[in-house]
Design a protein around this motif. Structure first.
Motif, mmCIF file in Angstrom:
data_model
loop_
_atom_site.group_PDB
_atom_site.id
_atom_site.type_symbol
_atom_site.label_atom_id
_atom_site.label_comp_id
_atom_site.label_asym_id
_atom_site.label_seq_id
_atom_site.Cartn_x
_atom_site.Cartn_y
_atom_site.Cartn_z
ATOM 1 N N HIS A 1 -11.577 -4.229 -3.935
ATOM 2 C CA HIS A 1 -12.632 -3.880 -4.886
ATOM 3 C C HIS A 1 -13.790 -4.872 -4.803
ATOM 4 N N ARG A 2 -13.467 -6.147 -4.594
ATOM 5 C CA ARG A 2 -14.520 -7.152 -4.533
ATOM 6 C C ARG A 2 -15.401 -6.954 -3.301
ATOM 7 N N THR A 3 -14.764 -6.646 -2.167
ATOM 8 C CA THR A 3 -15.529 -6.469 -0.934
ATOM 9 C C THR A 3 -16.038 -5.035 -0.759
ATOM 10 N N GLY A 4 -15.470 -4.090 -1.514
ATOM 11 C CA GLY A 4 -15.905 -2.702 -1.417
ATOM 12 C C GLY A 4 -15.375 -1.964 -0.214
ATOM 13 N N THR A 5 -14.355 -2.531 0.447
ATOM 14 C CA THR A 5 -13.805 -1.863 1.626
ATOM 15 C C THR A 5 -12.346 -2.260 1.812
ATOM 16 N N VAL A 6 -11.599 -1.404 2.489
ATOM 17 C CA VAL A 6 -10.214 -1.707 2.863
ATOM 18 C C VAL A 6 -10.191 -1.825 4.385
ATOM 19 N N ASN A 7 -10.261 -3.069 4.855
ATOM 20 C CA ASN A 7 -10.320 -3.259 6.301
ATOM 21 C C ASN A 7 -8.918 -3.269 6.902
ATOM 22 N N ALA A 8 -8.885 -3.475 8.221
ATOM 23 C CA ALA A 8 -7.601 -3.431 8.925
ATOM 24 C C ALA A 8 -6.661 -4.536 8.452
ATOM 25 N N ALA A 9 -7.211 -5.699 8.123
ATOM 26 C CA ALA A 9 -6.377 -6.815 7.670
ATOM 27 C C ALA A 9 -5.706 -6.489 6.342
ATOM 28 N N LEU A 10 -6.446 -5.830 5.424
ATOM 29 C CA LEU A 10 -5.855 -5.467 4.141
ATOM 30 C C LEU A 10 -4.797 -4.376 4.315
ATOM 31 N N LEU A 11 -5.063 -3.421 5.207
ATOM 32 C CA LEU A 11 -4.063 -2.392 5.479
ATOM 33 C C LEU A 11 -2.787 -3.002 6.054
ATOM 34 N N ALA A 12 -2.976 -3.998 6.933
ATOM 35 C CA ALA A 12 -1.807 -4.683 7.491
ATOM 36 C C ALA A 12 -1.038 -5.429 6.402
ATOM 37 N N SER A 13 -1.770 -6.001 5.441
ATOM 38 C CA SER A 13 -1.124 -6.700 4.330
ATOM 39 C C SER A 13 -0.305 -5.739 3.481
ATOM 40 N N VAL A 14 -0.824 -4.519 3.291
ATOM 41 C CA VAL A 14 -0.097 -3.516 2.528
ATOM 42 C C VAL A 14 1.213 -3.171 3.225
ATOM 43 N N GLY B 1 11.326 -11.690 -7.768
ATOM 44 C CA GLY B 1 10.881 -10.968 -6.571
ATOM 45 C C GLY B 1 9.941 -9.832 -6.907
ATOM 46 N N THR B 2 10.219 -9.114 -7.999
ATOM 47 C CA THR B 2 9.349 -8.011 -8.414
ATOM 48 C C THR B 2 7.968 -8.529 -8.795
ATOM 49 N N ILE B 3 7.918 -9.618 -9.536
ATOM 50 C CA ILE B 3 6.629 -10.212 -9.943
ATOM 51 C C ILE B 3 5.815 -10.595 -8.717
ATOM 52 N N LEU B 4 6.475 -11.204 -7.735
ATOM 53 C CA LEU B 4 5.758 -11.606 -6.524
ATOM 54 C C LEU B 4 5.142 -10.409 -5.817
ATOM 55 N N LEU B 5 5.915 -9.342 -5.649
ATOM 56 C CA LEU B 5 5.428 -8.173 -4.920
ATOM 57 C C LEU B 5 4.316 -7.456 -5.689
ATOM 58 N N VAL B 6 4.486 -7.276 -6.983
ATOM 59 C CA VAL B 6 3.475 -6.558 -7.771
ATOM 60 C C VAL B 6 2.187 -7.355 -7.843
ATOM 61 N N ILE B 7 2.271 -8.658 -8.098
ATOM 62 C CA ILE B 7 1.049 -9.481 -8.165
ATOM 63 C C ILE B 7 0.351 -9.508 -6.810
ATOM 64 N N THR B 8 1.132 -9.553 -5.739
ATOM 65 C CA THR B 8 0.528 -9.510 -4.403
ATOM 66 C C THR B 8 -0.215 -8.199 -4.192
ATOM 67 N N GLY B 9 0.387 -7.075 -4.630
ATOM 68 C CA GLY B 9 -0.296 -5.783 -4.511
ATOM 69 C C GLY B 9 -1.581 -5.739 -5.309
ATOM 70 N N VAL B 10 -1.557 -6.257 -6.538
ATOM 71 C CA VAL B 10 -2.772 -6.292 -7.365
ATOM 72 C C VAL B 10 -3.838 -7.163 -6.714
ATOM 73 N N ALA B 11 -3.402 -8.303 -6.150
ATOM 74 C CA ALA B 11 -4.361 -9.215 -5.522
ATOM 75 C C ALA B 11 -5.015 -8.573 -4.305
ATOM 76 N N ILE B 12 -4.245 -7.866 -3.501
ATOM 77 C CA ILE B 12 -4.820 -7.214 -2.320
ATOM 78 C C ILE B 12 -5.860 -6.176 -2.720
ATOM 79 N N MET B 13 -5.563 -5.377 -3.741
ATOM 80 C CA MET B 13 -6.521 -4.362 -4.174
ATOM 81 C C MET B 13 -7.727 -4.982 -4.874
ATOM 82 N N SER B 14 -7.537 -6.143 -5.509
ATOM 83 C CA SER B 14 -8.704 -6.810 -6.112
ATOM 84 C C SER B 14 -9.666 -7.292 -5.036
ATOM 85 N N ILE B 15 -9.103 -7.736 -3.896
ATOM 86 C CA ILE B 15 -9.966 -8.114 -2.776
ATOM 87 C C ILE B 15 -10.725 -6.895 -2.260
#
Length: 393
Positions: A141-154, A125-139
């Motif tokens: 960084h790739r797009t250069g913005t934190v939109n509403a969808a990413l905030l909702a994912s957080v 469970g910890t691996i799933l949550l941490v990797i998901t957090g890293v993946a969201i922030m990588s998106i």
């Protein structure tokens, strides 16, 4: 003679009386907080080691179901995110990232079915949550913005944490790792995100983390009370079951126990290729013992018979009192009949019984056997042993 009034002394005494409850109050509050934290720290550690063992067995399945549910919900959420970003015309990295996260979530759902350790399940469970957090922030960084969808994912990432039956110990670890992951990722590249976005992200993370932690604490509190209640209920049921299958005077099993467990014993004997053996006992002239020497001596004779059988037969023997002076022994030992004969000889020479009556206690016995190639039936075995018993008489 008037006593001298000391205003200064009274003032100091008043200060001491006023300060003492405050100090005591803070100390009591601190003890209560520490006790509460210790109580919700984990769901599997109790003062009673028996409850701890019961909780560990119980929480293994609960943790497995919780991790599987959390991972399954995460998979559905990632698939929904892919559909959402497709409708909104999102960046291609959204599809790749959330697609891989959906695959990872499904992999954890499947893996959890074969893990038999609570720590390993928590690690999944910890691996799933941490990797998901890293993946969201990588998106981000790739797009250069934190939109509403990413905030909702957080926010959703923190909200799914209480689904797993974690204690406060696991909550601190998982919530802390997830929060640190987001914070370091968002600050890793200077100037990547504007201050307003960073402050919004921090606010949402702290609020979500606080809500998730409080929810986990409350769930742990309820879960611990439930574990104790279930343990006490099952213990009471086991004691009641034991009482209902024990003969109170001799300590032997009763007829109900023999009838309830015969099929299981017969199945085990057949699986092991062993002969199932039944012996029926009847104390000769038992009524005469009671009439001549009193019921106390008769009861003592019954108890001595059970003691001799349980002390000298194999550990797999089931000694049951069927009623009155009638007893049955069910076993698979190859030395069964000679061992029974030795027990009866020992009973006949028991000095405590001879001291009262001066006569040896004689017991008639009948045997019946069923080979592992035959189907054992209690009524049939009882009838054969009973016929042999009366032939012996």
């Amino acid at each position: 003679m008037k006593a001298k009034f000391d205003a200064t002394a009274e003032f100091r005494a008043t200060l001491v009386m006023d300060e003492a409850p405050v100090s005591s109050g803070w100390s009591d509050l601190w003890r209560r907080v520490c006790a509460f934290i210790g109580w919700v720290w984990t769901s599997t550690s109790f003062d009673d080691p028996r409850i701890s063992k019961y909780a560990q067995d119980l929480m293994l399945n609960e943790t497995r179901r919780g991790i599987m549910l959390m991972a399954g919900l995460s998979c559905v959420t990632h698939i929904a995110a892919i559909i959402l970003h497709y409708r909104l015309g999102g960046h291609i990295s959204f599809f790749y990232t959330f697609g891989l996260l959906a695959v990872l979530s499904m992999h954890i759902v499947i893996s959890s079915r074969y893990v038999s350790d609570i720590s390993s399940l928590n690690l999944l469970g910890t691996i799933l949550l941490v990797i998901t957090g890293v993946a969201i922030m990588s998106i981000a960084h790739r797009t250069g913005t934190v939109n509403a969808a990413l905030l909702a994912s957080v926010v959703l990432l923190f909200m799914v944490m209480p689904i797993a039956p974690w204690g406060l110990r696991e909550a601190f670890c998982i919530v802390g790792l997830t929060y640190v992951t987001f914070t370091i990722s968002s600050l890793s590249v200077a100037g990547r995100f504007d201050p307003e976005t960073l402050w919004t992200l921090q606010f949402l993370m702290l609020a979500s983390a606080a809500i998730a932690t409080l929810t986990i604490m409350r769930n742990t509190l309820v879960r611990r009370d439930d574990i104790i209640a279930r343990y006490e209920l099952e213990s009471a049921r086991a004691k009641l079951q034991l009482v209902s299958t024990r003969d109170p005077m001799t300590g032997a099993w009763n007829r109900r126990y023999l009838e309830q467990n015969f099929v299981e014993v017969a199945r085990a004997a057949r699986a092991n290729g062993e002969i199932l053996r039944l012996a029926l006992f009847d104390i000769d002239k038992f009524k005469k013992l009671n009439d001549n020497y009193g019921h106390r001596h008769g009861d003592q004779t019954l108890r001595r018979l059970v003691d001799v059988l349980t002390e000298n037969l194999s550990g797999t023997a089931h000694v049951s009192r069927l009623g009155g002076d009638e007893f049955a022994v069910l076993d698979t030992s190859e030395d069964f009949e000679p061992a029974i004969e030795r027990c009866l000889q020992h009973l006949a020479t028991d000095p405590r019984l001879l001291e009262v009556s001066g006569e040896p206690v004689r017991v008639s016995v009948g045997f019946s056997n069923v080979s592992p190639h035959e189907t054992a039936d209690l009524d049939s075995m009882y009838r054969i042993a009973d016929e042999a018993l009366y032939a012996c008489k």
